[in-house]
Design an enzyme around this catalytic site. Structure first.
Site, PDB file in Angstrom:
ATOM      1  N   ASP A   1       0.824  -1.207   0.000  1.00 62.05           N
ATOM      2  CA  ASP A   1       0.000   0.000   0.000  1.00 62.05           C
ATOM      3  C   ASP A   1       0.861   1.262   0.000  1.00 62.05           C
TER       4      ASP A   1
ATOM      5  N   CYS B   1     -24.524 -13.408  -6.161  1.00 64.16           N
ATOM      6  CA  CYS B   1     -24.617 -12.552  -4.965  1.00 64.16           C
ATOM      7  C   CYS B   1     -24.398 -11.078  -5.320  1.00 64.16           C
TER       8      CYS B   1
ATOM      9  N   CYS C   1     -23.066  -6.889  -1.195  1.00 60.82           N
ATOM     10  CA  CYS C   1     -22.257  -5.692  -0.897  1.00 60.82           C
ATOM     11  C   CYS C   1     -22.760  -4.477  -1.652  1.00 60.82           C
TER      12      CYS C   1
ATOM     13  N   CYS D   1     -17.106   6.896  -1.100  1.00 61.64           N
ATOM     14  CA  CYS D   1     -16.859   5.816  -0.135  1.00 61.64           C
ATOM     15  C   CYS D   1     -16.491   6.401   1.239  1.00 61.64           C
TER      16      CYS D   1
ATOM     17  N   CYS E   1     -14.571   2.098   6.857  1.00 60.01           N
ATOM     18  CA  CYS E   1     -15.909   1.498   6.784  1.00 60.01           C
ATOM     19  C   CYS E   1     -15.748   0.027   6.416  1.00 60.01           C
TER      20      CYS E   1
ATOM     21  N   CYS F   1     -19.347  -3.241   3.264  1.00 53.09           N
ATOM     22  CA  CYS F   1     -19.354  -4.136   2.097  1.00 53.09           C
ATOM     23  C   CYS F   1     -18.568  -5.418   2.353  1.00 53.09           C
TER      24      CYS F   1
ATOM     25  N   CYS G   1     -20.449  -9.826   3.335  1.00 53.43           N
ATOM     26  CA  CYS G   1     -19.976 -10.789   2.332  1.00 53.43           C
ATOM     27  C   CYS G   1     -19.983 -12.215   2.888  1.00 53.43           C
TER      28      CYS G   1
HETATM   29  C1  B12 Z   1      -6.924   3.743  -3.667  1.00 53.62           C
HETATM   30  C2  B12 Z   1      -7.213   2.718  -2.595  1.00 53.62           C
HETATM   31  C3  B12 Z   1      -8.390   2.857  -1.855  1.00 53.62           C
HETATM   32  C4  B12 Z   1      -9.484   3.865  -2.254  1.00 53.62           C
HETATM   33  C5  B12 Z   1     -10.223   3.319  -3.498  1.00 53.62           C
HETATM   34  C6  B12 Z   1     -10.602   1.831  -3.375  1.00 53.62           C
HETATM   35  C7  B12 Z   1     -10.810   1.119  -4.684  1.00 53.62           C
HETATM   36  N1  B12 Z   1     -11.673   0.112  -4.682  1.00 53.62           N
HETATM   37  O1  B12 Z   1     -10.180   1.441  -5.689  1.00 53.62           O
HETATM   38  C8  B12 Z   1     -10.313   3.942  -0.932  1.00 53.62           C
HETATM   39  C9  B12 Z   1      -9.774   5.074  -0.087  1.00 53.62           C
HETATM   40  C10 B12 Z   1     -11.819   4.146  -1.122  1.00 53.62           C
HETATM   41  C11 B12 Z   1      -9.947   2.604  -0.291  1.00 53.62           C
HETATM   42  C12 B12 Z   1     -10.751   1.964   0.631  1.00 53.62           C
HETATM   43  C13 B12 Z   1     -10.425   0.752   1.234  1.00 53.62           C
HETATM   44  N2  B12 Z   1      -9.246   0.124   1.196  1.00 53.62           N
HETATM   45 CO1  B12 Z   1      -7.834   0.640  -0.020  1.00 53.62          CO
HETATM   46  N3  B12 Z   1      -6.481   0.868  -1.296  1.00 53.62           N
HETATM   47  C14 B12 Z   1      -6.313   1.653  -2.341  1.00 53.62           C
HETATM   48  C15 B12 Z   1      -5.037   1.316  -3.140  1.00 53.62           C
HETATM   49  C16 B12 Z   1      -3.945   2.316  -2.750  1.00 53.62           C
HETATM   50  C17 B12 Z   1      -5.209   1.265  -4.660  1.00 53.62           C
HETATM   51  C18 B12 Z   1      -6.472   0.515  -5.148  1.00 53.62           C
HETATM   52  C19 B12 Z   1      -6.613   0.653  -6.651  1.00 53.62           C
HETATM   53  O2  B12 Z   1      -5.701   0.299  -7.381  1.00 53.62           O
HETATM   54  N4  B12 Z   1      -7.714   1.222  -7.107  1.00 53.62           N
HETATM   55  C20 B12 Z   1      -7.909   1.459  -8.514  1.00 53.62           C
HETATM   56  C21 B12 Z   1      -9.045   0.592  -9.026  1.00 53.62           C
HETATM   57  C22 B12 Z   1      -9.177   0.761 -10.524  1.00 53.62           C
HETATM   58  O3  B12 Z   1      -8.642  -0.721  -8.725  1.00 53.62           O
HETATM   59  P1  B12 Z   1      -9.598  -1.803  -8.040  1.00 53.62           P
HETATM   60  O4  B12 Z   1     -10.817  -1.213  -7.489  1.00 53.62           O
HETATM   61  O5  B12 Z   1      -8.737  -2.620  -7.138  1.00 53.62           O
HETATM   62  O6  B12 Z   1     -10.049  -2.597  -9.341  1.00 53.62           O
HETATM   63  C23 B12 Z   1      -9.180  -3.492  -9.983  1.00 53.62           C
HETATM   64  C24 B12 Z   1      -9.851  -4.856 -10.096  1.00 53.62           C
HETATM   65  O7  B12 Z   1     -11.010  -4.895  -9.312  1.00 53.62           O
HETATM   66  C25 B12 Z   1     -10.077  -5.029 -11.543  1.00 53.62           C
HETATM   67  N5  B12 Z   1     -11.420  -5.163 -12.036  1.00 53.62           N
HETATM   68  C26 B12 Z   1     -12.191  -4.169 -12.405  1.00 53.62           C
HETATM   69  N6  B12 Z   1     -13.287  -4.650 -12.985  1.00 53.62           N
HETATM   70  C27 B12 Z   1     -13.220  -5.984 -12.957  1.00 53.62           C
HETATM   71  C28 B12 Z   1     -14.102  -6.962 -13.404  1.00 53.62           C
HETATM   72  C29 B12 Z   1     -13.782  -8.281 -13.185  1.00 53.62           C
HETATM   73  C30 B12 Z   1     -14.721  -9.318 -13.666  1.00 53.62           C
HETATM   74  C31 B12 Z   1     -12.586  -8.618 -12.515  1.00 53.62           C
HETATM   75  C32 B12 Z   1     -12.269 -10.041 -12.244  1.00 53.62           C
HETATM   76  C33 B12 Z   1     -11.698  -7.620 -12.098  1.00 53.62           C
HETATM   77  C34 B12 Z   1     -12.035  -6.316 -12.328  1.00 53.62           C
HETATM   78  O8  B12 Z   1      -9.549  -3.930 -12.252  1.00 53.62           O
HETATM   79  C35 B12 Z   1      -9.002  -2.974 -11.413  1.00 53.62           C
HETATM   80  C36 B12 Z   1      -7.556  -2.798 -11.844  1.00 53.62           C
HETATM   81  O9  B12 Z   1      -6.831  -3.977 -11.636  1.00 53.62           O
HETATM   82  C37 B12 Z   1      -4.717  -0.139  -2.602  1.00 53.62           C
HETATM   83  C38 B12 Z   1      -3.221  -0.474  -2.499  1.00 53.62           C
HETATM   84  C39 B12 Z   1      -2.640  -0.769  -3.868  1.00 53.62           C
HETATM   85  N7  B12 Z   1      -1.524  -0.161  -4.173  1.00 53.62           N
HETATM   86  O10 B12 Z   1      -3.208  -1.544  -4.620  1.00 53.62           O
HETATM   87  C40 B12 Z   1      -5.413  -0.157  -1.217  1.00 53.62           C
HETATM   88  C41 B12 Z   1      -6.157  -1.473  -0.821  1.00 53.62           C
HETATM   89  C42 B12 Z   1      -6.976  -1.874  -2.011  1.00 53.62           C
HETATM   90  N8  B12 Z   1      -7.042  -1.046   0.249  1.00 53.62           N
HETATM   91  C43 B12 Z   1      -7.199  -1.936   1.141  1.00 53.62           C
HETATM   92  C44 B12 Z   1      -8.133  -1.817   2.213  1.00 53.62           C
HETATM   93  C45 B12 Z   1      -7.961  -2.745   3.395  1.00 53.62           C
HETATM   94  C46 B12 Z   1      -9.180  -0.875   2.126  1.00 53.62           C
HETATM   95  C47 B12 Z   1     -10.452  -0.810   3.009  1.00 53.62           C
HETATM   96  C48 B12 Z   1     -11.009  -2.175   3.370  1.00 53.62           C
HETATM   97  C49 B12 Z   1     -10.175   0.010   4.300  1.00 53.62           C
HETATM   98  C50 B12 Z   1     -11.415   0.260   5.155  1.00 53.62           C
HETATM   99  N9  B12 Z   1     -11.950  -0.727   5.832  1.00 53.62           N
HETATM  100  O11 B12 Z   1     -11.887   1.372   5.249  1.00 53.62           O
HETATM  101  C51 B12 Z   1     -11.407  -0.008   2.075  1.00 53.62           C
HETATM  102  C52 B12 Z   1     -12.222  -0.952   1.172  1.00 53.62           C
HETATM  103  C53 B12 Z   1     -13.144  -0.261   0.223  1.00 53.62           C
HETATM  104  C54 B12 Z   1     -13.385  -1.120  -1.025  1.00 53.62           C
HETATM  105  N10 B12 Z   1     -14.534  -1.759  -1.143  1.00 53.62           N
HETATM  106  O12 B12 Z   1     -12.473  -1.202  -1.881  1.00 53.62           O
HETATM  107  C55 B12 Z   1      -6.371  -3.186   0.875  1.00 53.62           C
HETATM  108  C56 B12 Z   1      -7.333  -4.264   0.328  1.00 53.62           C
HETATM  109  C57 B12 Z   1      -6.947  -5.683   0.659  1.00 53.62           C
HETATM  110  C58 B12 Z   1      -7.943  -6.656   0.066  1.00 53.62           C
HETATM  111  N11 B12 Z   1      -8.093  -7.786   0.732  1.00 53.62           N
HETATM  112  O13 B12 Z   1      -8.542  -6.424  -0.968  1.00 53.62           O
HETATM  113  C59 B12 Z   1      -5.320  -2.651  -0.197  1.00 53.62           C
HETATM  114  C60 B12 Z   1      -4.894  -3.668  -1.254  1.00 53.62           C
HETATM  115  C61 B12 Z   1      -4.100  -2.172   0.614  1.00 53.62           C
HETATM  116  C62 B12 Z   1      -3.189  -3.323   1.056  1.00 53.62           C
HETATM  117  N12 B12 Z   1      -1.954  -3.361   0.584  1.00 53.62           N
HETATM  118  O14 B12 Z   1      -3.563  -4.197   1.802  1.00 53.62           O
HETATM  119  N13 B12 Z   1      -8.787   2.136  -0.744  1.00 53.62           N
HETATM  120  S1  SF4 Z   2     -17.999  -9.504  -2.778  1.00 53.48           S
HETATM  121 FE1  SF4 Z   2     -19.061 -10.825  -1.303  1.00 53.48          FE
HETATM  122  S2  SF4 Z   2     -20.978  -9.709  -0.849  1.00 53.48           S
HETATM  123 FE2  SF4 Z   2     -20.125  -8.827  -2.730  1.00 53.48          FE
HETATM  124  S3  SF4 Z   2     -21.109  -9.934  -4.397  1.00 53.48           S
HETATM  125 FE3  SF4 Z   2     -19.177 -10.979  -3.959  1.00 53.48          FE
HETATM  126  S4  SF4 Z   2     -19.743 -12.605  -2.531  1.00 53.48           S
HETATM  127 FE4  SF4 Z   2     -21.437 -11.134  -2.507  1.00 53.48          FE
HETATM  128  S1  SF4 Z   3     -19.702  -0.195   2.104  1.00 53.49           S
HETATM  129 FE1  SF4 Z   3     -17.678  -0.387   1.131  1.00 53.49          FE
HETATM  130  S2  SF4 Z   3     -17.824   0.925  -0.682  1.00 53.49           S
HETATM  131 FE2  SF4 Z   3     -19.551   1.479   0.624  1.00 53.49          FE
HETATM  132  S3  SF4 Z   3     -18.823   3.173   1.851  1.00 53.49           S
HETATM  133 FE3  SF4 Z   3     -18.366   1.348   3.038  1.00 53.49          FE
HETATM  134  S4  SF4 Z   3     -16.262   0.729   2.462  1.00 53.49           S
HETATM  135 FE4  SF4 Z   3     -16.999   2.218   0.939  1.00 53.49          FE
END
Ligand code: B12
Ligand code: SF4
Ligand code: SF4
Length: 363
Positions: free
Chosen positions: A142, A205, A208, A228, A255, A258, A262
């Site tokens: 991260d 499902c 979330c 978010c 938060c 979501c 799950c």
């Molecule tokens: C920016 C960021 C955030 C932002 C944006 C989150 C987001 N979803 O992008 C904010 C501040 C909102 C955030 C929140 C959280 N974060 Co954060 N965050 C990051 C960070 C720095 C980058 C994520 C990223 O690249 N986003 C850009 C988008 C485009 O990427 P993405 O959503 O991951 O989507 C990818 C895939 O899903 C895929 N994809 C898209 N469409 C599709 C469709 C299909 C079919 C498939 C298979 C894939 C796919 O394409 C995208 C590019 O690869 C990472 C660390 C890192 N360097 O990776 C940590 C990271 C993702 N965060 C983490 C955590 C713990 C959290 C929180 C849980 C913290 C909390 N409890 O408040 C929340 C979770 C919210 C959520 N539902 O994601 C962990 C997640 C670990 C895990 N098990 O997934 C990470 C990996 C940090 C770490 N090193 O541990 N985060």
């Molecule tokens: S991430 Fe978890 S809660 Fe969301 S659609 Fe997938 S199985 Fe259901």
């Molecule tokens: S449920 Fe997940 S996506 Fe929605 S506000 Fe909370 S952390 Fe962000």
């Protein structure tokens, strides 16, 4: 293989991984990682174009930076990805007068905990490699613009859920991800973890997407960070607008909604073995709102939260969050603490604006 890079026997690497308490590990060759990053690049670009990175400057950088391994370690030949559970089974229901803290932030700062583990792992790895070149390694969690979840899931130990979280069946999504970029030569990629069954995913499902209190998912797999609660409470620097204040509900830092809904997080998952993530080693699941509003200086904030993820919001950001939650919950007992802050001429604009708004909403 060029034959000049350092190598390692797979059996020794496997033994090292097992003895380091790192169970969810994959080793990926450079060619494979380049392919994955190229595949993910358009998804990242489309997310950025939609403005879903909000004010996250580090996520709005050129997409090429996210995909160029040499920019992180010149001559990267392999990537070791790993995940570590932080799951701690404590009750986390809302309580009057308290703000909820996301589970990932209950204990010590994961950056520090993982850094220590990775350092020990790297030192031991050093003893296993042979070849003409010295071992070169960079470790991240991260900390840099690398698509960590895409890298980890490419190893086959997990998949991306519709909530964009990385899910490891049997472990859930309560994990941190980290990776080591190295100049080790490997012939092909290996997963040292229980692999995801062919085609395993969320199925039909949508829990979330429905449960998110702010409707932050534009669609499945696509999160608008600006909506978010995690972004608002941790990353946002300025005062909230009125929609944002109310969006927080009772979340004062991060938060988990979501993830809590799950089904993969409810199937008999085990608690983390990492003591550093235990709630007793940090802020824990709730913050007493009155106490937060009474933190009078940055030094006092540091005394309370140094070494935990809560440092990221800073004292003023945390007061902004607490003020919003006080108004959302109607905690009138906090009025004196809010008035004291508003009367203090030394407070920042952020604190004054947030506290005034909370006082207006409490009326
Ligand atoms: C920016 C960021 C955030 C932002 C944006 C989150 C987001 N979803 O992008 C904010 C501040 C909102 C955030 C929140 C959280 N974060 Co954060 N965050 C990051 C960070 C720095 C980058 C994520 C990223 O690249 N986003 C850009 C988008 C485009 O990427 P993405 O959503 O991951 O989507 C990818 C895939 O899903 C895929 N994809 C898209 N469409 C599709 C469709 C299909 C079919 C498939 C298979 C894939 C796919 O394409 C995208 C590019 O690869 C990472 C660390 C890192 N360097 O990776 C940590 C990271 C993702 N965060 C983490 C955590 C713990 C959290 C929180 C849980 C913290 C909390 N409890 O408040 C929340 C979770 C919210 C959520 N539902 O994601 C962990 C997640 C670990 C895990 N098990 O997934 C990470 C990996 C940090 C770490 N090193 O541990 N985060
Ligand atoms: S991430 Fe978890 S809660 Fe969301 S659609 Fe997938 S199985 Fe259901
Ligand atoms: S449920 Fe997940 S996506 Fe929605 S506000 Fe909370 S952390 Fe962000």
């Amino acid at each position: 293989l060029s034959g000049s890079g350092p190598s390692v026997e797979l059996s020794s690497l496997k033994a090292l991984i097992a003895s380091s308490g790192l169970s969810l590990v994959s080793v990926l060759g450079r060619g494979e990682v380049d392919k994955i990053l190229l595949r993910e690049k358009p998804r990242l670009e489309s997310w950025q174009k939609k403005g879903f990175a909000a004010d996250l400057a580090y996520m709005n950088r050129q997409s090429d930076i996210f995909c160029d391994l040499d920019g992180f370690l010149e001559g990267t030949r392999s990537v070791i990805t790993l995940a570590v559970s932080y799951y701690s089974a404590r009750e986390h229901q809302p309580r009057h007068g308290y703000g909820r803290v996301a589970r990932y932030a209950w204990g010590k700062d994961y950056h520090r905990v993982l850094k220590k583990r990775l350092k020990t792992f790297t030192e031991k790895l050093q003893g296993l490699v042979y070849g003409k070149e010295e071992l070169r390694v960079r470790q991240f969690s991260d900390a840099v613009p690398l698509l960590e979840r895409a890298l980890f899931t490419a190893g086959g130990a997990g998949f991306i859920g519709k909530n964009t979280m990385m899910i490891v069946p049997g472990v859930g999504s309560w994990t941190f991800v980290a990776e080591l970029l190295t100049n080790i030569e490997i012939e092909s990629s290996h997963s040292f973890s229980p692999a995801v069954k062919e085609g395993q995913d969320c199925g039909s499902c949508k829990s979330c997407l429905v449960a998110c209190p702010t409707a932050a998912f534009e669609k499945e797999f696509s999160l608008n960070a600006g909506k978010c609660i995690s972004y608002l409470t941790i990353e946002k620097k300025n005062a909230f607008n009125s929609w944002e204040e109310q969006a927080l509900q009772d979340w004062v830092f991060g938060c988990d909604v979501c993830q809590e809904v799950c089904p993969f997080n409810h199937q008999g998952i085990e608690e983390t073995e990492e003591n550093g993530f235990a709630p007793s080693n940090g802020a824990g699941p709730w913050l007493d709102l009155e106490k937060v509003l009474s933190i009078s200086s940055k030094e006092e904030f540091l005394d309370l939260f140094a070494g935990t993820p809560l440092m990221r919001s800073g004292r003023d950001g945390m007061i902004r969050n607490a003020a919003a939650v006080v108004a959302n919950q109607g905690v009138s007992e906090c009025r004196p603490a809010l008035l004291k802050l508003v009367d203090n001429s030394g407070e920042s604009e952020l604190v004054k604006k947030s506290v005034s708004s909370a006082l207006e909403r409490l009326c």
